[in-house]
Design an enzyme around this catalytic site. Structure first.
Site: not given
Length: 200
Positions: A5-6, A67, A151
């Site tokens: 992931t970024r 995911d 988030f």
């Protein structure tokens, strides 16, 4: 352990868990030359496998991909695998939250706004069968955002029957009960035996 992931928020959650186990956690921001892996799967597992296995093949490293998404029962499981782009490709968290509230505008009872945060984790390593675990975190979608932490859909997701949103939890509280934490707990139960299996 390379996290596919970024997303620094997601990386922070994984780092808090894996640091305790003695793993050095990197993410894709440490590998700017790696290509983006298109999430073309129709399920969480397909997308997580695509990311983990592709990046493991490219780097030769052990890679953990997740995911995750939000499944809202009254919406037939949407936004699901489209959670990050529910309001369109490149949508912000705020835009996705606004779209979700719009979709639920005619659902007036909290009990009818049941939802689950879902995580599928896949660990891939060169020449090994990938390891897959899944977990859900149940709650409800609030009528307005609240809380400053987390988030994504955290400000709208009410945790179980507590009345608190997941954006009101500290990182420690979230990491003790979230979908990702539950999936990691399952992963840690099976990871040692998977790691000790001979390569294919």
């Amino acid at each position: 352990m390379l996290i596919a992931t970024r997303n620094e928020g997601k990386t922070k959650e994984f780092r808090a868990i894996f640091d305790k186990l003695g793993y050095d956690v990197e993410n894709l921001n440490d590998y700017p030359d790696l290509p983006e892996v298109a999430e073309t799967g129709m399920t969480f597992e397909e997308n997580a496998r695509l990311k983990a296995e592709t990046i493991s093949q490219l780097t030769g490293k052990m890679v953990l991909a997740d995911d995750s998404g939000l499944k809202v029962d009254v919406l037939g499981g949407l936004p699901g695998v489209w959670s990050a782009r529910f309001a369109g490709v490149g949508a912000t968290d705020r835009e996705n939250n606004a779209k979700l509230l719009h979709e639920l505008a005619m659902v007036f009872e909290l009990k009818d706004r049941s939802a689950q945060f879902h995580t599928t984790l896949v660990v891939a390593s060169p020449n090994k069968e990938s390891l897959v675990v899944e977990a859900d975190w149940s709650g409800y979608i609030n009528f307005e955002p609240k809380g400053e932490n987390g988030f994504g859909y955290d400000p709208l997701f009410l945790v179980g029957e507590t009345g608190e949103s997941s954006a009101e939890l500290t990182l420690e509280e979230k990491n003790s009960q979230s979908h990702r934490a539950l999936a990691v707990k399952k992963l840690l139960e099976v990871f040692p035996s998977w790691q000790s299996k001979p390569s294919l």
